[in-house]
Design a protein around this motif. Structure first.
Motif, PDB file in Angstrom:
ATOM      1  N   SER A   1      -7.861  -7.671   3.132  1.00 59.83           N
ATOM      2  CA  SER A   1      -7.257  -6.838   4.189  1.00 59.83           C
ATOM      3  C   SER A   1      -8.344  -6.070   4.930  1.00 59.83           C
ATOM      4  O   SER A   1      -8.286  -5.907   6.151  1.00 59.83           O
ATOM      5  CB  SER A   1      -6.265  -5.864   3.576  1.00 59.83           C
TER       6      SER A   1
ATOM      7  N   SER B   1      -2.998  -2.717   5.508  1.00 56.02           N
ATOM      8  CA  SER B   1      -3.162  -1.659   4.506  1.00 56.02           C
ATOM      9  C   SER B   1      -4.169  -2.093   3.446  1.00 56.02           C
ATOM     10  O   SER B   1      -4.151  -3.221   2.964  1.00 56.02           O
ATOM     11  CB  SER B   1      -1.820  -1.324   3.858  1.00 56.02           C
TER      12      SER B   1
ATOM     13  N   SER C   1      -2.419  -4.761  -3.441  1.00 52.10           N
ATOM     14  CA  SER C   1      -1.885  -3.952  -2.344  1.00 52.10           C
ATOM     15  C   SER C   1      -1.120  -4.822  -1.359  1.00 52.10           C
ATOM     16  O   SER C   1      -0.161  -4.382  -0.749  1.00 52.10           O
ATOM     17  CB  SER C   1      -3.008  -3.209  -1.644  1.00 52.10           C
ATOM     18  N   THR C   2      -1.559  -6.040  -1.194  1.00 54.65           N
ATOM     19  CA  THR C   2      -0.856  -6.955  -0.286  1.00 54.65           C
ATOM     20  C   THR C   2       0.050  -7.846  -1.120  1.00 54.65           C
ATOM     21  O   THR C   2      -0.436  -8.571  -1.979  1.00 54.65           O
ATOM     22  CB  THR C   2      -1.860  -7.817   0.490  1.00 54.65           C
TER      23      THR C   2
ATOM     24  N   ASP D   1      -3.360 -12.602   6.230  1.00 49.95           N
ATOM     25  CA  ASP D   1      -3.818 -11.845   5.070  1.00 49.95           C
ATOM     26  C   ASP D   1      -2.953 -12.273   3.886  1.00 49.95           C
ATOM     27  O   ASP D   1      -1.783 -11.910   3.795  1.00 49.95           O
ATOM     28  CB  ASP D   1      -3.662 -10.351   5.381  1.00 49.95           C
TER      29      ASP D   1
HETATM   30 MG   LIG Z   1      -4.829  -6.913   0.817  1.00 51.49          MG
END
Ligand SMILES: [Mg+2]
Ligand SMILES: Nc1nc2c(ncn2[C@@H]2O[C@H](COP(=O)(O)OP(=O)(O)OP(=O)(O)O)[C@@H](O)[C@H]2O)c(=O)[nH]1
Length: 784
Positions: A149, A162, A169-170, A188
């Motif tokens: 990201s 983010s 996180s993704t 992403d």
């Molecule tokens: Mg990510």
């Protein structure tokens, strides 16, 4: 002294000194230095070879030894020194970086646009959520926390995706349209390996990601992000073999390079290149980048710019840019269709000219015949074919009666019809009445273009008429072979004289006069293939059933094992152990895809797929009172949900977030918000110290950058010389502070060089003084 200088040379990774006058290649420098360096390298190599020969050496250790013994490529060292991608080594570089990050505006040129727009197009975790295949897609792929990201953000100079310190996180596939007009789509992907998410969810996104990579048609390239500190891990190898198997072009990006010293990084990449040279789908060599330091991104931007969509279409002298893959395809197909149509028309025209030529020649012949009609009729006798009559007529004696003609086939066109009508009437007085009767009895008799058959006879015969009706008129009496047979038949008819008169009908002839070009009729496909409205997929392949992660390509056969290939893959199933295969593969998959984390050991210990190594320290609260294990915020307070009451209790909130790491804020100034207080000051610079003025300037910049860029353009940025002075001041103050602390700590240090252990009031004092951002690493560790 000498050792220190040699170490400095090595650390700096400066190619000129290392290689030009080098420590490795010889020439220049002192002989002692040369001997010393080469002996070190030799010793390392020896250790590596020895470890290789030993079968008990672990692969991790072997890799480490190999890295130590490797010789970095000169070009790589040079590239790293020029771009300053690797960890900064000198004070000057550090200063420059600091200045760049703080004061230089970040507006990169990407896809020939300044700071291109980055717009979220779709977030997908299912096939139906995928966006249309309008743009070429570049997918960021890699283990969790490898910086996917971050790279997407920094490539565009935006901060839309983010990013988090914790892995996972993704959790969906994010499609970012880049540019205005959009010319590229950066995807992403969620990371593979360990992630802070439930197992089920993790497997779901892994599976969908793999499917996407395999099936997406407009996926132009996969950027495989490798953490520079860790190198290629087994999970990455699996991904590489997956990409190779499905023919997806990929390339490696070494991220977080700013955390690795230049020489180590160069060695690591050299080894990587050596290992990966066999893969045919690797389009380029690994590229080191340091996204958050904005270094090394230019190379990558150039590469990605080549893949953007921007096709020029020139039509009628007007040049149009097409920024859409579907539109491009439509234009291409339209051009193809036009070409096909042109070709068809050319063929048609050619055939028509040929036909008209033949018609012309036929007409010329028939005209010639028609002029001689009287002569022919007079010269022919009954029961004779025209040919025989010709032969006879040459032998016939003058004055003898000529035989009547049973049938003649003459080519006529509608202009001749009147003439023929009148001629027939003159021959047979009751011709008109008979023709009218015949027309009403059999109105739809098909006449052929360019040809009319006339039958002469005494009486109309019904049976003969029937026979005629059964037998269709010859399609083209002069050209087709199979019509010769029919001609013969009509000759037979003529032999048993059943003469009848068939009226020549010009109206019918005119209606049928249009040539039928049957041969151009192409059979249309029953179902017209269209573009799928939402998804485009390379092959209509069904998704793999949820449970199957491995196919036979994923396993290591005995032959592979013997050859030393694919050691990371699970062994192929044997006769005895077929039933256990899936379970074993799954276990292995889980183990290998879990990654080593940098600083979240605590999270790892609690993760379900790894045995906890350290028991978590019991907190004071848990010692005093027993807390519920799964606290949910309930109507009546914090309590667990009883198993049998599931559904009856009302859950008001979520479980509290898991704390990965506690960081002690040592700076009282920061904790109390003294420095960054929000009191508004009208003063525009007077009576402000440098820090305050700077923060003011920065906040003004932040406020104005979106809509009043021109104002910012016109305004001046802080002068480098001033900033340098501030930096020097910082450094000096920091040194002073450290010395003061050391002097004050005295007996209180922990024996590791000045980390003081203060208690009570003195500690508070120190805490208030020390800037948190400049604290050494020990200050953040657990339990201190
Ligand atoms: Mg990510
Ligand atoms: N020093 C340094 N840190 C980086 C770099 N790239 C990413 N990071 C840090 O790595 C952490 C993870 O970054 P992300 O971009 O969220 O990682 P990710 O690969 O998207 O992770 P998932 O979405 O969980 O798969 C963040 O704290 C970043 O600041 C880099 O080039 N240098």
């Amino acid at each position: 002294m000498f050792l220190a200088s040699a170490v400095r040379v090595l650390r700096a990774g400066v190619p000129a000194r290392l290689h030009g006058a080098g420590a490795v290649h010889g020439g220049g420098g002192s002989s002692a230095q040369r001997r010393w360096t080469s002996s070190v390298v030799r010793r390392r190599r020896r250790a590596y070879y020895k470890a290789m020969a030993d079968p008990t050496t672990s692969p991790v250790k072997l890799q480490r030894l190999r890295e130590r013994a490797a010789r970095p490529q000169y070009e790589l060292l040079r590239y790293l020194a020029e771009t300053k991608v690797a960890r900064v080594q000198t004070q000057e570089d550090r200063k420059k970086l600091w200045y760049d990050l703080r004061y230089n505006r970040y507006a990169p040129l990407f896809l020939n646009q300044i700071k291109p727009r980055m717009k979220l197009w779709a977030a997908a975790l299912h096939e139906s959520q995928l966006p249309l295949a309008r743009l070429p897609e570049i997918a960021m792929c890699g283990r969790s926390n490898s910086g996917k990201s971050t790279l997407v953000n920094y490539l565009c100079g935006q901060y839309c995706a983010s990013m988090r310190r914790a892995p996972g996180s993704t959790t969906e596939l994010y499609f970012w349209k880049v540019g205005r007009p959009a010319q590229l789509c950066l995807v992403d992907l969620p990371g593979y390996g360990f992630a802070e998410a439930p197992d089920e969810k993790r497997l779901q996104w892994t599976e969908f990601t793999l499917w996407y990579i395999r099936a997406r048609k407009n996926l132009k390239r996969v950027l495989l992000l490798i953490d520079g500190r860790q190198g290629i891990k087994p999970a990455d190898r699996e991904m590489i073999s997956y990409l190779e198997r499905h023919n997806v072009p990929w390339q490696i990006i070494v991220t977080k390079s700013d955390k690795v010293p230049g020489k180590t990084l160069a060695k690591r990449i050299t080894i990587m290149k050596e290992d990966l040279s066999q893969f045919r789908k690797m389009v380029r060599e690994p590229i080191p980048v340091a996204a958050v330091k904005r270094r090394g991104l230019e190379t990558l931007r150039e590469i990605l710019t080549e893949l953007k969509v921007a096709k020029e279409v020139v039509k009628d002298g007007i040049r149009t840019m097409v920024y859409d893959l579907l539109e491009q395809r439509r234009v291409r197909n339209r051009a193809k269709r036009q070409r096909r149509k042109d070709r068809k028309e050319a063929l048609k025209a050619e055939l028509e000219t040929k036909e008209s030529e033949t018609k012309e020649s036929e007409r010329a012949e028939s005209d010639a015949e028609a002029t001689n009609l009287h002569e022919i009729l007079n010269s022919w006798g009954p029961g004779q074919t025209p040919k025989a009559a010709e032969e006879d007529s040459s032998a016939a004696k003058p004055g003898e009666p000529k035989p009547a003609v049973p049938m003649v086939s003459i080519s006529l066109d509608d202009r001749d019809s009147q003439r023929v009508d009148g001629f027939m009437a003159s021959l047979f007085p009751d011709f008109r009445a008979f023709a009218a009767a015949t027309a009403s009895a059999a109105p739809a008799r098909v006449a052929q273009p360019g040809a009319a058959a006339v039958r002469f006879g005494a009486e109309p015969d019904a049976s003969a008429d029937e026979a005629l009706r059964e037998e269709p008129w010859p399609a083209d009496a002069h050209s087709d072979d199979d019509d010769d047979a029919r001609d013969d038949d009509s000759d037979d008819d003529a032999a048993d004289i059943t003469p009848t008169v068939q009226r020549f009908e010009p109206g019918l002839l005119a209606a049928e006069a249009k040539p039928k070009l049957q041969r151009f009729k192409t059979s249309k496909p029953s179902k017209i293939e269209r573009f799928p409205s939402r998804v485009s997929i390379l092959r209509p392949e069904p998704r793999p059933p949820g449970d199957i992660v491995y196919t036979e390509d994923d396993v290591m056969s005995p032959a592979d094992y013997a050859a030393g290939f694919r050691r990371w893959a699970p062994p192929s199933p044997s006769q005895a152990g077929t039933g256990h295969f899936m379970a074993q593969a799954r276990r292995r998959f889980e183990r290998e895809w879990s990654m080593e984390l940098e600083d979240v050991g605590l999270a790892r210990a609690g993760a379900p797929d790894v045995e906890p190594k350290l028991a978590p320290r019991p907190s004071r609260a848990s010692q005093s009172e027993e807390l519920p294990k799964m606290p949910f915020v309930h109507q009546k307070g914090l309590r667990p949900i009883p198993k049998d009451h599931r559904g009856k209790s009302r859950i008001l909130g979520r479980r509290p977030a898991k704390i990965l790491k506690t960081k002690r804020v040592l700076s009282a100034v920061k904790a109390l918000g003294l420095k960054y207080r929000t009191i508004r000051r009208r003063n525009l610079g007077r009576d402000l110290d440098w820090d305050e003025a700077k923060s003011k300037w920065m906040s003004w910049y932040e406020k104005n950058k979106k809509h009043r860029w021109r104002r910012i353009d016109l305004a001046d940025s802080p002068k480098k010389a001033d900033v340098d002075a501030v930096y020097e001041g910082h450094q000096a103050r920091r040194l002073q502070r450290q010395q003061k602390l050391r002097a004050r700590g005295g007996a209180g240090t922990d024996g590791r060089g000045g980390a003081p252990q203060l208690r009570g009031g003195r500690a508070r004092e120190a805490v208030a003084e020390v800037d948190e951002t400049r604290m050494p690493e020990w200050a953040y560790r657990e339990g201190r």
